[in-house]
Design a protein around this motif. Structure first.
Motif, PDB file in Angstrom:
ATOM      1  N   ILE A 111       5.342  11.471   2.496  1.00 34.72           N
ATOM      2  CA  ILE A 111       6.248  10.448   1.965  1.00 34.72           C
ATOM      3  C   ILE A 111       5.451   9.321   1.321  1.00 34.72           C
ATOM      4  N   ASP A 112       4.408   8.873   2.005  1.00 31.24           N
ATOM      5  CA  ASP A 112       3.598   7.767   1.472  1.00 31.24           C
ATOM      6  C   ASP A 112       2.928   8.150   0.152  1.00 31.24           C
ATOM      7  N   SER A 113       2.502   9.419   0.026  1.00 27.20           N
ATOM      8  CA  SER A 113       1.862   9.837  -1.222  1.00 27.20           C
ATOM      9  C   SER A 113       2.836   9.755  -2.389  1.00 27.20           C
ATOM     10  N   GLY A 114       4.108  10.091  -2.134  1.00 31.50           N
ATOM     11  CA  GLY A 114       5.118   9.986  -3.178  1.00 31.50           C
ATOM     12  C   GLY A 114       5.438   8.551  -3.529  1.00 31.50           C
ATOM     13  N   ILE A 115       5.500   7.704  -2.507  1.00 31.80           N
ATOM     14  CA  ILE A 115       5.781   6.289  -2.750  1.00 31.80           C
ATOM     15  C   ILE A 115       4.669   5.660  -3.588  1.00 31.80           C
ATOM     16  N   ARG A 116       3.416   5.971  -3.260  1.00 35.04           N
ATOM     17  CA  ARG A 116       2.295   5.417  -4.033  1.00 35.04           C
ATOM     18  C   ARG A 116       2.359   5.868  -5.490  1.00 35.04           C
ATOM     19  N   LYS A 117       2.685   7.140  -5.697  1.00 38.26           N
ATOM     20  CA  LYS A 117       2.784   7.650  -7.066  1.00 38.26           C
ATOM     21  C   LYS A 117       3.924   6.947  -7.815  1.00 38.26           C
ATOM     22  N   PHE A 118       5.051   6.737  -7.138  1.00 38.35           N
ATOM     23  CA  PHE A 118       6.195   6.053  -7.748  1.00 38.35           C
ATOM     24  C   PHE A 118       5.821   4.626  -8.138  1.00 38.35           C
ATOM     25  N   GLN A 119       5.085   3.949  -7.267  1.00 41.07           N
ATOM     26  CA  GLN A 119       4.768   2.550  -7.526  1.00 41.07           C
ATOM     27  C   GLN A 119       3.700   2.380  -8.603  1.00 41.07           C
ATOM     28  N   GLU A 120       3.003   3.461  -8.943  1.00 44.06           N
ATOM     29  CA  GLU A 120       2.073   3.390 -10.079  1.00 44.06           C
ATOM     30  C   GLU A 120       2.816   3.091 -11.376  1.00 44.06           C
ATOM     31  N   THR A 121       4.020   3.618 -11.494  1.00 43.43           N
ATOM     32  CA  THR A 121       4.830   3.394 -12.706  1.00 43.43           C
ATOM     33  C   THR A 121       5.929   2.358 -12.482  1.00 43.43           C
ATOM     34  N   HIS A 122       6.059   1.898 -11.238  1.00 42.49           N
ATOM     35  CA  HIS A 122       7.059   0.871 -10.915  1.00 42.49           C
ATOM     36  C   HIS A 122       6.397  -0.197 -10.043  1.00 42.49           C
ATOM     37  N   PRO A 123       5.446  -0.947 -10.604  1.00 43.58           N
ATOM     38  CA  PRO A 123       4.693  -1.909  -9.788  1.00 43.58           C
ATOM     39  C   PRO A 123       5.533  -3.038  -9.212  1.00 43.58           C
ATOM     40  N   GLY A 124       6.691  -3.290  -9.779  1.00 45.19           N
ATOM     41  CA  GLY A 124       7.540  -4.356  -9.279  1.00 45.19           C
ATOM     42  C   GLY A 124       8.520  -3.912  -8.215  1.00 45.19           C
ATOM     43  N   VAL A 125       8.401  -2.665  -7.760  1.00 41.70           N
ATOM     44  CA  VAL A 125       9.343  -2.122  -6.772  1.00 41.70           C
ATOM     45  C   VAL A 125       8.591  -1.814  -5.475  1.00 41.70           C
ATOM     46  N   THR A 126       9.118  -2.283  -4.382  1.00 42.28           N
ATOM     47  CA  THR A 126       8.575  -1.954  -3.065  1.00 42.28           C
ATOM     48  C   THR A 126       9.484  -0.947  -2.390  1.00 42.28           C
TER      49      THR A 126
END
Length: 451
Positions: free
Chosen positions: A64-79
């Motif tokens: 799950i964390d690996s997916g979240i990190r990948k998502f936040q690479e393109t969405h830096p303003g989203v936690t």
């Protein structure tokens, strides 16, 4: 005495539920605190996504964390805050969020049948026809669909029910072949015990573990042939006595193998039971294929394998129960449902399928991702899945949706194991008495436990 035991077990479970709900409320407040949020883009208000799940194993959380990190690479303003809940009370806690109007942006739903009320109440986005579904093996979408063919969840992996075993422990006891009949299974337990090796690790401190221990027998041997049984019992359309043929065998076999578990199983946690198998103090743990991830989190190089729990003395009849039901759900009522959908879509990508197999130690449902399966799962695939030695339980409702009925069932099974006589008839009568006292009219069920 039995009634007293049942009341005590129920009170304990209720206290656990209340404590879990209070903890969940605290986690939601923490997730909403400014210190937990991203900085936002261009000074705008930070955006947060909350994802509820029930995964306790380290590998599952790494995936799950690996997916979240990948998502936040393109969405830096989203936690994104992923909150793990107790598997035994997961659905009850999720429905508490419905009652308090605090449903998360995303959540896990193990079983379409068990979460039908959430779907019908508008808390699940219809995924039918979404292009990313084409990346998945089509047979694994069956458990994500309602009868009308609409898809409501993104399935993540194929998992099953059976026995995870320590190969080194078997070798130390001189056991060459896995047991293929119930008599052979009991003989293996005796041989392990004679060598000073604990045959079976049981961590019943968490109630869901006992349920899936029984389920590894009950679901493939009885429930697959009668998938409406749990719903009929819930509605009062049948009784345990009338359904005795479905329950008596699995309950009796549970009692027979109970003598081979570790001391104080109801005081032993799932985490402790996994450690016993990982280091070879115990030879087997019964439940789901998620145990592979759990054992690996204790000892990555443990020599482990999987086999179906044999439930008869007919050689070759044992099949591994496999399914891919439920998955990730997007809440369409979320303020950020569009972002939640982007996160969900990311988990259908091949990269995340490979991450699942590497970290969660599961069999991804994403197409053409290569063969980075854990050795135990690769063995399962080659020996059981590929040659068709499996039974599909995707369409089965395994547990009671009503939290009161679910707890009564779990408490009744625990009471049976604590009874030194292991009286199956008394256990079935006790379950009917408990259900008669709390059963609600059909359609009023509002809870239940999941894995």
């Amino acid at each position: 005495m039995k009634e007293t035991k049942w009341i005590v077990c129920t009170c304990i479970l209720l206290l656990v539920t209340v404590a879990g709900a209070m903890t969940l409320a605290g986690m939601f407040r923490e997730a909403n605190h400014p210190s937990m949020l991203g900085s936002g883009e261009g000074g705008t208000e930070p955006i947060r996504l909350v994802w509820l799940h029930h995964f306790g194993e380290d590998g599952s959380r790494k995936w799950i964390d690996s997916g979240i990190r990948k998502f936040q690479e393109t969405h830096p303003g989203v936690t994104v805050t992923a909150l793990p809940l107790d598997g035994g009370e997961y659905m009850s806690m999720l429905r508490m969020k419905v009652a308090t109007d605090e449903m998360p942006d995303l959540y896990m739903l193990d079983n379409i049948h068990g979460g039908r009320d959430l779907i019908e109440s508008g808390y699940a986005t219809d995924l039918t026809g979404r292009p990313f579904l084409d990346r998945l093996e089509p047979e694994y979408l069956y458990g994500s669909k309602t009868e009308d063919g609409r898809v409501w969840t993104l399935p993540i992996d194929a998992n099953g029910l059976g026995v995870t075993y320590n190969k080194d422990a078997f070798t130390r006891a001189g056991i060459v072949d896995i047991p293929k009949t119930w008599s052979e299974f009991l003989d293996v337990c005796r041989r392990l015990e004679a060598q000073g090796i604990m045959p079976i690790a049981a961590g019943y401190k968490e109630s869901w573990t006992l349920f899936w221990d029984l389920g590894a027998d009950f679901i493939p041997s009885s429930l697959v042939a009668n998938p409406a049984l749990i719903e009929d019992l819930s509605a009062g359309a049948t009784t345990f006595e009338q359904s005795k043929a479905a329950f008596a065998g699995p309950i009796e076999r549970l009692g027979e193998r109970f003598r081979y578990v570790n001391a104080n199983p109801f005081e032993t946690s799932w985490d402790e039971a996994l450690a016993m198998v990982a280091d070879g103090r115990a030879a087997m743990i019964i439940g789901g294929t998620w145990s592979v991830d759990g054992v690996r989190s204790k000892r990555a190089d443990a020599e482990i394998g999987l086999f179906p729990l044999p439930v008869s003395d007919v050689p070759g009849s044992a099949k591994f129960a496999m399914k891919a039901t439920g998955g990730i759900v997007v809440n369409p009522l979320s303020r950020h449902a569009d972002l939640a959908m982007e996160l969900l879509e990311l988990f259908a990508q091949p990269e995340m399928g490979r991450s699942l197999q590497e970290n969660k130690k599961g069999i991804s449902v994403v197409k053409d991702i290569g063969g980075n399966l854990d050795p135990a799962l690769l063995e399962l695939h080659n020996q059981y899945i590929k040659p068709g030695r499996t039974v599909d339980w995707s369409g089965v409702l395994p547990d009671f949706i009503s939290p009161e009925l679910s707890r009564a069932f779990h408490a009744g099974i625990a009471d049976y194991l604590l009874d030194p006589d292991h009286d199956v008839d008394a256990a079935i009568r006790g379950l009917d008495e408990a259900f008669d006292g709390i059963r609600k009219p059909q359609g009023n069920s509002v809870g239940g436990g999941n894995r």
